[in-house]
Design a protein around this motif. Structure first.
Motif: not given
Length: 302
Positions: A73, A125, A154, A190, A229
């Motif tokens: 990210m 993640k 994410y 993301d 994001y």
């Protein structure tokens, strides 16, 4: 994983050497890319098995040249937008809650220490594409919860490799779910710069369709609208600065500076801010735009 020549920044991410490593990966031949990815998977903990297919994305040579081991990210942000001030300026009278985001680059994390240093939430993640699972996700998800942090998963988007719905399904099946327990943040998309092109080879219209497909599928599977994001620059360039998502999807803005700057269209405020890629906590340094009670409310869908 990063090569032995890489060094690690105080926040736990690989420093500028990693960006150079990333570029070398993308210049390698298709055969070399597959071989490197296979070797990297062999180094991962057997506790979180990665399917063999993770070494072979399905969207042609450009996708095969992309290495998910090099993604986290914000892994593309500094290279495209720079990394300025590392000290965040908090507006007097504004309450914000500190947190972090991590991936396999941080290795084993001392979550109790992160909590004692002030972190109250973490995103980590879980997946990428439809074949890659982060090797440390299970340990991070459990460890952060046990230490008292509110945490969430994410998905690193690769819009050139498969549909948004397909990637959402894979994400939800491998960690991207949600429970109304006051401890689980909304699943997060993301979406940032591509490894071979800024917008992953998609037109603005196609990118909007991809994002809509992803967020709708996550909502259908979890009842939660996912957090998005991104950066204002990427969003403007690759979606045409679409205002279609601000009503439902919380915004996690990335900007390595002392202020968030202009927000993407449709969002009147940000929910999270990634303001630096190193600092007090492992991984990236983040803020929730509100008090801890607001963070709990977000985790409870209220």
């Amino acid at each position: 994983m990063a090569t032995s020549s890489s060094t690690t920044a105080p926040g736990g991410h690989v420093n500028a050497t990693a960006h150079s490593t990333r570029k070398r990966y993308l210049r390698r031949s298709l055969a070399a890319s597959v071989a490197v990815a296979g070797a990297a998977i062999g180094l991962m903990s057997p506790a979180v098995a990665i399917p063999a297919a993770a070494t072979a994305p399905t969207a042609g040579a450009s996708a095969l040249a992309h290495d998910p081991e090099m993604d986290w990210m914000g892994s593309t942000i500094a290279a495209h937008e720079g990394s300025a001030a590392r000290t965040q300026v908090i507006t007097p009278g504004v309450t914000q809650t500190p947190g972090m985001d991590v991936s396999h680059y941080q290795g084993t994390i001392n979550w109790a220490s992160a909590y004692s240093n002030g972190a109250r939430f973490a995103y980590m993640k879980a997946t990428e594409g439809t074949t890659f699972r982060d090797a440390t996700f299970s340990a991070n998800y459990t460890g952060s919860y046990n230490a008292g942090l509110i945490r969430g998963a994410y998905h690193f988007a690769t819009p050139n490799s498969s549909t948004g719905a397909a990637q959402a399904d894979y994400f939800v099946a491998h960690g991207g779910g949600w429970s109304k327990d006051g401890k689980t943040l909304p699943p997060m998309l993301d979406i940032e710069y591509g490894s071979t092109s800024t917008c992953w080879g998609l037109s603005q219209a196609s990118m909007r369709s991809w994002i809509t497909s992803f967020v709708n599928e996550v909502h259908a599977k979890t009842t939660r609208w996912p957090t998005i994001y991104t950066t204002t620059n990427w969003w403007t360039t690759c979606t045409g600065n679409s205002s279609a998502y601000g009503a439902n999807d919380p915004l996690f803005i990335a900007r390595y500076s002392t202020s968030v700057g202009a927000l993407p269209a449709g969002w009147g405020f940000y929910t999270f801010w990634q303001y630096a890629d190193s600092g007090t906590f492992p991984g990236d340094q983040d803020r929730f735009n509100g008090a801890l009670s607001g963070l709990v409310n977000l985790a409870n869908n209220t």
